[in-house]
Design a protein around this motif. Structure first.
Motif, PDB file in Angstrom:
ATOM      1  N   MET A 141      -7.687  -4.918 -12.512  1.00 42.60           N
ATOM      2  CA  MET A 141      -6.349  -4.346 -12.561  1.00 42.60           C
ATOM      3  C   MET A 141      -6.273  -3.038 -11.771  1.00 42.60           C
ATOM      4  O   MET A 141      -5.320  -2.792 -11.035  1.00 42.60           O
ATOM      5  N   LEU A 142      -7.299  -2.186 -11.939  1.00 40.42           N
ATOM      6  CA  LEU A 142      -7.265  -0.920 -11.212  1.00 40.42           C
ATOM      7  C   LEU A 142      -7.407  -1.156  -9.711  1.00 40.42           C
ATOM      8  O   LEU A 142      -6.772  -0.479  -8.898  1.00 40.42           O
ATOM      9  N   TYR A 143      -8.218  -2.142  -9.366  1.00 43.64           N
ATOM     10  CA  TYR A 143      -8.385  -2.471  -7.952  1.00 43.64           C
ATOM     11  C   TYR A 143      -7.052  -2.929  -7.354  1.00 43.64           C
ATOM     12  O   TYR A 143      -6.645  -2.518  -6.261  1.00 43.64           O
ATOM     13  N   LEU A 144      -6.346  -3.762  -8.143  1.00 44.06           N
ATOM     14  CA  LEU A 144      -5.018  -4.212  -7.707  1.00 44.06           C
ATOM     15  C   LEU A 144      -4.089  -3.013  -7.538  1.00 44.06           C
ATOM     16  O   LEU A 144      -3.404  -2.861  -6.518  1.00 44.06           O
ATOM     17  N   TYR A 145      -4.102  -2.148  -8.549  1.00 44.57           N
ATOM     18  CA  TYR A 145      -3.190  -1.012  -8.525  1.00 44.57           C
ATOM     19  C   TYR A 145      -3.481  -0.093  -7.345  1.00 44.57           C
ATOM     20  O   TYR A 145      -2.578   0.368  -6.659  1.00 44.57           O
ATOM     21  N   ARG A 146      -4.772   0.123  -7.097  1.00 43.76           N
ATOM     22  CA  ARG A 146      -5.144   1.004  -5.994  1.00 43.76           C
ATOM     23  C   ARG A 146      -4.641   0.443  -4.666  1.00 43.76           C
ATOM     24  O   ARG A 146      -4.063   1.146  -3.842  1.00 43.76           O
ATOM     25  N   ARG A 147      -4.825  -0.862  -4.486  1.00 46.94           N
ATOM     26  CA  ARG A 147      -4.457  -1.432  -3.195  1.00 46.94           C
ATOM     27  C   ARG A 147      -2.948  -1.460  -2.989  1.00 46.94           C
ATOM     28  O   ARG A 147      -2.467  -1.317  -1.867  1.00 46.94           O
ATOM     29  N   VAL A 148      -2.197  -1.653  -4.061  1.00 48.50           N
ATOM     30  CA  VAL A 148      -0.755  -1.810  -3.903  1.00 48.50           C
ATOM     31  C   VAL A 148      -0.041  -0.463  -3.903  1.00 48.50           C
ATOM     32  O   VAL A 148       0.867  -0.219  -3.107  1.00 48.50           O
ATOM     33  N   VAL A 149      -0.478   0.415  -4.783  1.00 51.85           N
ATOM     34  CA  VAL A 149       0.323   1.623  -5.023  1.00 51.85           C
ATOM     35  C   VAL A 149      -0.257   2.855  -4.331  1.00 51.85           C
ATOM     36  O   VAL A 149       0.484   3.695  -3.837  1.00 51.85           O
ATOM     37  N   PHE A 150      -1.569   2.963  -4.289  1.00 52.89           N
ATOM     38  CA  PHE A 150      -2.153   4.156  -3.678  1.00 52.89           C
ATOM     39  C   PHE A 150      -2.413   3.930  -2.187  1.00 52.89           C
ATOM     40  O   PHE A 150      -2.144   2.859  -1.656  1.00 52.89           O
ATOM     41  N   GLY A 151      -2.965   4.923  -1.572  1.00 55.44           N
ATOM     42  CA  GLY A 151      -3.298   4.810  -0.153  1.00 55.44           C
ATOM     43  C   GLY A 151      -2.108   5.151   0.726  1.00 55.44           C
ATOM     44  O   GLY A 151      -1.099   5.708   0.260  1.00 55.44           O
ATOM     45  N   SER A 183       3.035  -0.216   6.837  1.00 48.80           N
ATOM     46  CA  SER A 183       3.989  -0.720   7.817  1.00 48.80           C
ATOM     47  C   SER A 183       5.400  -0.206   7.513  1.00 48.80           C
ATOM     48  O   SER A 183       5.668   0.282   6.418  1.00 48.80           O
ATOM     49  N   GLU A 184       6.242  -0.361   8.513  1.00 54.13           N
ATOM     50  CA  GLU A 184       7.589   0.190   8.407  1.00 54.13           C
ATOM     51  C   GLU A 184       8.393  -0.480   7.293  1.00 54.13           C
ATOM     52  O   GLU A 184       9.140   0.173   6.569  1.00 54.13           O
ATOM     53  N   ASP A 185       8.221  -1.830   7.196  1.00 54.88           N
ATOM     54  CA  ASP A 185       9.053  -2.506   6.200  1.00 54.88           C
ATOM     55  C   ASP A 185       8.686  -2.087   4.786  1.00 54.88           C
ATOM     56  O   ASP A 185       9.534  -2.045   3.901  1.00 54.88           O
ATOM     57  N   VAL A 186       7.428  -1.740   4.570  1.00 56.72           N
ATOM     58  CA  VAL A 186       7.049  -1.255   3.250  1.00 56.72           C
ATOM     59  C   VAL A 186       7.662   0.128   3.024  1.00 56.72           C
ATOM     60  O   VAL A 186       8.143   0.442   1.936  1.00 56.72           O
ATOM     61  N   ARG A 187       7.696   0.940   4.082  1.00 61.37           N
ATOM     62  CA  ARG A 187       8.256   2.286   3.944  1.00 61.37           C
ATOM     63  C   ARG A 187       9.730   2.243   3.557  1.00 61.37           C
ATOM     64  O   ARG A 187      10.229   3.114   2.838  1.00 61.37           O
ATOM     65  N   GLU A 188      10.403   1.200   4.017  1.00 57.18           N
ATOM     66  CA  GLU A 188      11.848   1.125   3.751  1.00 57.18           C
ATOM     67  C   GLU A 188      12.192   0.578   2.376  1.00 57.18           C
ATOM     68  O   GLU A 188      13.356   0.496   2.016  1.00 57.18           O
ATOM     69  N   MET A 189      11.186   0.181   1.615  1.00 58.45           N
ATOM     70  CA  MET A 189      11.492  -0.405   0.305  1.00 58.45           C
ATOM     71  C   MET A 189      12.095   0.633  -0.625  1.00 58.45           C
ATOM     72  O   MET A 189      11.641   1.764  -0.704  1.00 58.45           O
ATOM     73  N   GLY A 197       0.844  -1.186   0.000  1.00 55.85           N
ATOM     74  CA  GLY A 197       0.000   0.000   0.000  1.00 55.85           C
ATOM     75  C   GLY A 197       0.878   1.234   0.000  1.00 55.85           C
ATOM     76  O   GLY A 197       1.965   1.227   0.601  1.00 55.85           O
ATOM     77  N   GLY A 198       0.445   2.227  -0.754  1.00 55.69           N
ATOM     78  CA  GLY A 198       1.175   3.483  -0.736  1.00 55.69           C
ATOM     79  C   GLY A 198       2.539   3.455  -1.384  1.00 55.69           C
ATOM     80  O   GLY A 198       3.392   4.289  -1.086  1.00 55.69           O
ATOM     81  N   LEU A 199       2.776   2.506  -2.288  1.00 52.50           N
ATOM     82  CA  LEU A 199       4.100   2.441  -2.895  1.00 52.50           C
ATOM     83  C   LEU A 199       4.408   3.671  -3.744  1.00 52.50           C
ATOM     84  O   LEU A 199       5.569   3.975  -4.004  1.00 52.50           O
ATOM     85  N   ILE A 241       4.354   6.526  -2.855  1.00 50.46           N
ATOM     86  CA  ILE A 241       5.051   7.518  -2.038  1.00 50.46           C
ATOM     87  C   ILE A 241       6.551   7.279  -2.053  1.00 50.46           C
ATOM     88  O   ILE A 241       7.332   8.194  -2.308  1.00 50.46           O
ATOM     89  N   ASN A 242       6.955   5.996  -1.816  1.00 48.61           N
ATOM     90  CA  ASN A 242       8.395   5.788  -1.736  1.00 48.61           C
ATOM     91  C   ASN A 242       8.991   5.122  -2.967  1.00 48.61           C
ATOM     92  O   ASN A 242      10.198   4.991  -3.064  1.00 48.61           O
ATOM     93  N   MET A 243       8.146   4.686  -3.899  1.00 47.90           N
ATOM     94  CA  MET A 243       8.693   4.075  -5.118  1.00 47.90           C
ATOM     95  C   MET A 243       8.042   4.713  -6.342  1.00 47.90           C
ATOM     96  O   MET A 243       7.331   4.040  -7.097  1.00 47.90           O
ATOM     97  N   PRO A 244       8.264   5.973  -6.605  1.00 49.65           N
ATOM     98  CA  PRO A 244       7.537   6.636  -7.699  1.00 49.65           C
ATOM     99  C   PRO A 244       7.828   6.046  -9.077  1.00 49.65           C
ATOM    100  O   PRO A 244       6.922   5.892  -9.894  1.00 49.65           O
ATOM    101  N   ARG A 245       9.069   5.695  -9.337  1.00 47.66           N
ATOM    102  CA  ARG A 245       9.383   5.159 -10.666  1.00 47.66           C
ATOM    103  C   ARG A 245       8.696   3.817 -10.869  1.00 47.66           C
ATOM    104  O   ARG A 245       8.176   3.515 -11.936  1.00 47.66           O
ATOM    105  N   TYR A 246       8.697   3.028  -9.807  1.00 48.86           N
ATOM    106  CA  TYR A 246       8.012   1.735  -9.878  1.00 48.86           C
ATOM    107  C   TYR A 246       6.532   1.947 -10.156  1.00 48.86           C
ATOM    108  O   TYR A 246       5.944   1.274 -11.010  1.00 48.86           O
ATOM    109  N   ALA A 247       5.944   2.929  -9.442  1.00 49.56           N
ATOM    110  CA  ALA A 247       4.519   3.187  -9.606  1.00 49.56           C
ATOM    111  C   ALA A 247       4.208   3.573 -11.041  1.00 49.56           C
ATOM    112  O   ALA A 247       3.186   3.164 -11.600  1.00 49.56           O
ATOM    113  N   LEU A 248       5.109   4.314 -11.676  1.00 49.89           N
ATOM    114  CA  LEU A 248       4.886   4.751 -13.051  1.00 49.89           C
ATOM    115  C   LEU A 248       4.851   3.539 -13.990  1.00 49.89           C
ATOM    116  O   LEU A 248       3.927   3.375 -14.780  1.00 49.89           O
ATOM    117  N   PHE A 249       5.866   2.689 -13.874  1.00 48.16           N
ATOM    118  CA  PHE A 249       5.911   1.531 -14.766  1.00 48.16           C
ATOM    119  C   PHE A 249       4.734   0.595 -14.521  1.00 48.16           C
ATOM    120  O   PHE A 249       4.124   0.075 -15.450  1.00 48.16           O
TER     121      PHE A 249
END
Lengths: 484, 510
Positions: free
Chosen positions: B418-428, B432-438, B357-359, B361-369
């Motif tokens: 697909m959009l539902y997947l994208y929303r849950r993984v990338v937006f929001g 957790s901390e480990d996701v923030r550190e990615m 969730g929220g990728l 924020i810390n992985m913008p290039r990944y989110a674009l691709f």
């Protein structure tokens, strides 16, 4: 025809017989010390018998007033039999030294030679009596070989079991022979074929059923397969390797010759029996193997399964089918000898054999070469291209389809998926599971060399041999069909 | 290029490299594998550059020695060229994706991949029925090992299922092949494509081939091996499975079922259409409720492959071209999506959607691709997916308006999952901390995704580059199957006579 010509045609068996008797005398006087020498001499005798096939033994025709046939079919089967017998002799000394602590007794190679002579007779038989004498010579030697580790109860049990059931099968076969003789008035294959071609009584058909039942026992085809797993498990591993290879070729050669030469006009009758035995063997061999934990029992069921596939070629009843059977047996021998060579490498640090499949766990990491070789044999037995085992299955199923046996081909080939499951299980154990204690490295260059040789033959390199193999087996098959 | 056996060389390079890999340490094996796949890619580019568009149907033909039951005959047409290109393009990317992710038994891993490449190219280039079968079936062995050795927790079940399912289908096809060569007296694929089998026999043969290709494709209801295999396979294994191995089914329909049994294909179109329509709706809905990312993409693959089958069996130019573009597009896009999953799996070692969730924020290039490939999978205009779905559905509409209607829901449902997947993984919010550190994409990962994105965009904006080599082959195929075209449901029985000019205008309006 004079005796010289007759003896020239039977030269391979003459060499084997004389060789066996001389070596028996040598071993009687020489004792255990002479084992190595006797073994190597026995291999040389087998090689000599192979060379003798270059002469009239492969094209001479009928010998001893039609009792014996020297043709390309017999010659091809004999080459396979002699090679497999030679390998069985080469495997033995190290195994017995490791497991029993004392040297192999020199009777072992002698018994194999006698058995090989019997098998030569079997594939050359063109008379029911030659057939029976050859079969018994082979079987009696085999009974002794099965119980060759006298102090091992499993080995003794295997010998006894093999003997009792083998005697029963011989009885059934003899009964069939007596019926055929009684109703046709001859024991010569040619005469029997004429009797089947003419309008005949039900008695001849009964004879046919009993003869095929007896042969099915020797082939270990379902429903006469019960002895196989126990005998294979109990017999010493080199002997099991021998049982799984040479006698199978001999029995298959015999069955093909009886079916085509003696009972060719009754093809529609025996085809039903063969189709049933083929499908039952394929399915039962595959299903029963799934639950096995002992690698030798697994390979026993695998041999039942493979005999089923080879019988598919016989069911076609055409030259292509017979050629398919020979191709199948050739490749099968390489696969099965290779697999048993690897079973021989499975041992603990004291040299005692391990037969548990679980012991192969993670072998791809402890012994990658050995694991790769066994994986090749397993995928090949499953008939997965590009391994050579695929060509074996291809040959027999192609013949079946050409003969119009579509349901047999479709069901048989679909059932091979079940077989693939347990071959895959061995690969899975070796490649996917965590390593078990490694087997100690072998120091036998002969065994190592044979593993490399068989694995190379079964690998895609084997395809290079197809033009040669196809030509030989077709010549051999045509020898049985003079009209075509 | 006439004298050079370029196809044989393309087969030989990975095969030799595979054997070499087994005898060297891990780092060298990686280098050998990358070098071999790149050389094969360059050869593939040469192949395309030298392909004479509109020239002979079969090009780069090689007649090798015979081996008893088959001949070493190779040659490609436009369809095969495109699929060979797809294989050699994805292969170096797969090796790159495994560079860090695979740490144990690297030499064997690289060998298995290189072997797979040889077998895939061989399958597309084979001009002999049994040579095709050899390559087609042999691909099971390396894939079985890839899933079983380097797969996830439930890898053993998945590897068995993959192997046995596909084996059973293929064996029935083998019996059919034996019969065909016996009747036609040849095992040459071009010759068999011109051979007319009697009607009732065609149906049986068609069904036997269908058993094999439907499993490979995979079509509903024999698709269940795919989600298992995908989920358990390592990332690169999923890429190659989705990218190329699934195309074997479509290629098989195109190369064998349609041209060799046109009448049976026409008669059994209802079967293909029915199964495909179910697949589109059912697997899309199943994809919607997945909690595992790879499983979701796997189900979306089944839905996309159903678009391929309806396109192929539409018996017209748009349908077949759309199906081919769909195969290429899906190979790129779903391969890239699996890579995207692999990127975050390498960091967090879970494929559970809810853990992320929220990728953005810390992985913008990944989110674009990830966004680009999500859109391409949905079929947004400008991406390859749009061209594919549009053409395939347009072709289908000419044959069956109802099936076209049902299958068009694929676009809506595809967008939903697909959009539902994208929303849950990338937006929001980041949960957790480990996701923030990615960390965001590394250069290596960037270089894996960027080429795929570029080609997907190219295919979406200027599909002509990819359609031109196939155009003549589609024409040849249509000329062959034209006589068996099933009647269209949008042309009802003749009613009141209408003026000819009006009728013509009415016809083109469709």
């Amino acid at each position: 025809m004079d005796y010289a010509a007759n003896l020239a045609m039977t030269l391979p068996e003459v060499i084997l017989g004389v060789g066996a008797i001389v070596l028996m005398l040598v071993s009687a006087w020489g004792g255990s010390a002479s084992t190595r020498a006797v073994s190597w001499t026995a291999v040389a005798v087998l090689a000599g018998a192979c060379l003798a096939l270059l002469g009239p033994a492969s094209y001479g025709g009928s010998a001893f007033d039609g009792l014996y046939r020297a043709d390309a079919f017999a010659a091809f089967a004999k080459v396979l039999i002699f090679i497999a017998s030679g390998v069985a002799i080469l495997l033995a000394p190290d195994f017995f030294q490791r497991t029993t602590g004392d040297d192999l007794r020199p009777e072992y190679p002698v018994l194999i030679l006698l058995s090989a002579a019997g098998m030569g007779m079997m594939v050359s038989a063109s008379d029911l009596l030659t057939l029976y004498v050859g079969l018994e010579l082979q079987s009696l030697a085999a009974y002794v070989l099965a119980s060759f580790m006298r102090r091992d109860t499993r080995s003794a049990e295997a010998g006894l079991k093999y003997f009792v059931l083998g005697a029963l099968a011989s009885g059934i076969l003899l009964y069939g022979i007596s019926l055929v003789y009684g109703f046709s008035g001859t024991t010569l294959f040619g005469g029997i074929a004429a009797a089947y071609a003419a309008p005949h009584s039900l008695g001849l058909l009964f004879g046919l059923v009993f003869v095929f039942a007896g042969l099915a026992f020797k082939l270990a085809a379902v429903p006469f397969h019960m002895w196989t797993p126990d005998v294979y498990e109990g017999a010493p591993t080199p002997v099991t390797a021998f049982f799984a290879s040479a006698p199978k070729v001999a029995a298959m050669g015999l069955a093909v010759r009886v079916a085509v030469e003696a009972m060719g006009p009754a093809t529609d009758q025996w085809r039903q029996i063969v189709i049933f035995a083929a499908l039952a063997s394929i399915v039962l061999g595959a299903v029963a193997a799934i639950g096995q934990t002992n690698i030798k029992r697994l390979l026993a069921y695998s041999s039942i399964n493979n005999v089923g596939f080879a019988l598919v070629g016989l069911a076609a009843g055409t030259p292509e089918g017979v050629s398919g059977v020979l191709i199948y047996m050739t490749i099968y021998i390489a696969m099965t000898l290779g697999s048993f060579l690897i079973v021989l490498q499975m041992r603990d640090d004291d040299g005692q054999p391990i037969e548990n499949i679980a012991a192969l766990s993670g072998m791809s990491r402890t012994r990658p070469g050995l694991a790769a070789a066994l994986a090749i044999f397993m995928f090949s037995l499953a008939g997965i291209p590009p391994l050579f085992g695929f060509y074996a299955k291809f040959a027999v199923f192609d013949a079946a389809v050409r003969a119009g046996l579509f349901p047999l081909a479709a069901v048989g080939i679909a059932a091979s998926t079940i077989g693939a499951y347990y071959y895959l299980r061995v690969v899975k154990t070796m490649y996917f599971d965590d390593p078990a204690p490694a087997f100690p490295k072998g120091n036998s260059p002969v065994e190592g060399g044979l593993i490399v040789l068989t694995a190379a033959f079964v690998s895609p390199l084997g395809y290079l041999a197809i033009p040669l193999l196809g030509g030989w087996t077709m010549t051999a098959a045509r020898a049985l069909f003079p009209a075509i | 290029m006439s004298g050079l056996p370029i196809l044989s060389i393309m087969l030989l390079i990975p095969a030799v490299a595979a054997i070499a890999c087994l005898f060297v340490p891990a780092a060298t094996a990686r280098a050998i594998a990358l070098a071999a796949t790149l050389v094969d890619f360059v050869l593939g580019v040469l192949l395309w550059a030298n392909y004479d568009i509109g020239g002979a149907q079969w090009q780069f033909v090689e007649h090798g020695p015979a081996f008893g039951f088959f001949r070493w005959d190779l040659g490609i047409d436009g369809f095969a060229l495109m699929l060979v290109m797809l294989s050699v393009f994805l292969m170096p990317i797969c090796i790159g994706a495994s560079w860090r992710a695979i740490e144990k038994r690297v030499p064997e891993y690289m060998a298995a991949f290189l072997l797979t490449e040889t077998l895939m190219i061989g399958t597309f280039a084979a001009q002999d029925l049994f040579l095709f079968y050899l390559f087609f079936e042999a691909g099971l062995i390396p894939m079985y090992l890839i899933i079983g050795i380097w797969g996830g927790a439930n890898r053993i079940y998945a590897s068995y299922k993959f192997f046995l399912y596909t084996l059973l289908g293929s064996l029935l096809m083998l019996v059919a092949m034996l019969y065909m060569t016996q009747v036609a007296g040849t095992s040459s694929i071009p010759a068999l494509q011109a051979f007319d089998f009697p009607g009732h026999v065609q149906t049986w043969l068609w069904l036997a081939f269908f058993a094999s290709f439907a499993v490979k494709m995979p079509m509903w209801p024999v698709h269940t091996w795919l989600p298992d295999a995908h989920v358990q396979a390592p990332t690169a294994g999923s890429v190659i499975l989705a990218g190329v191995l699934l195309k074997l089914g479509g290629y098989g329909f195109l190369r064998f079922s349609l041209p060799m049994f046109p009448e049976a294909s026409g008669e059994l179109t209802w079967l293909i259409f029915g199964l495909s329509a179910v697949a589109v709706i059912y697997t899309s809905l199943v994809a919607l409720v997945q909690s595992d990312m790879k499983k979701l993409i796997a189900y979306s693959s089944v839905a996309h492959m159903a678009i391929v089958t309806i396109g192929l069996f539409a018996f017209n130019r748009q349908g077949i071209e759309g199906a081919m573009i769909m195969m290429l597009s899906h190979g790129l896009v779903s391969g890239a999506l699996f890579l995207c999953v692999g990127v975050i799996y390498d960091r967090l070692h879970t494929r559970e959607i809810s853990r992320y969730g929220g990728l953005a924020i810390n992985m913008p290039r990944y989110a674009l691709f990830f966004l680009f490939f999500t859109m391409a999978s949905i079929g947004l205009p400008g991406t390859s997916g749009f061209v594919a779905e549009f053409l395939a559905l347009m072709g289908t509409y000419q044959v069956s308006t109802w099936i076209a209607l049902l299958c068009t829901t694929s676009i809506i449902l595809g967008a939903a999952y697909m959009l539902y997947l994208y929303r849950r993984v990338v937006f929001g919010e980041i949960k957790s901390e480990d996701v923030r550190e990615m960390q965001d994409l590394s250069h290596r990962e960037l270089w894996l995704l960027a080429p795929i994105a570029a080609v997907a965009l190219w295919m979406g904006v200027y599909p002509e580059s990819f359609m031109a080599p196939m155009r003549k082959d589609v024409g040849v195929l249509l000329a062959r199957i034209d006589r068996a075209t099933p009647p269209s449901d949008s042309k009802p029985t003749a009613g009141k006579p209408i003026p000819a000019a009006h009728a013509a205008a009415h016809g083109t309006a469709h």
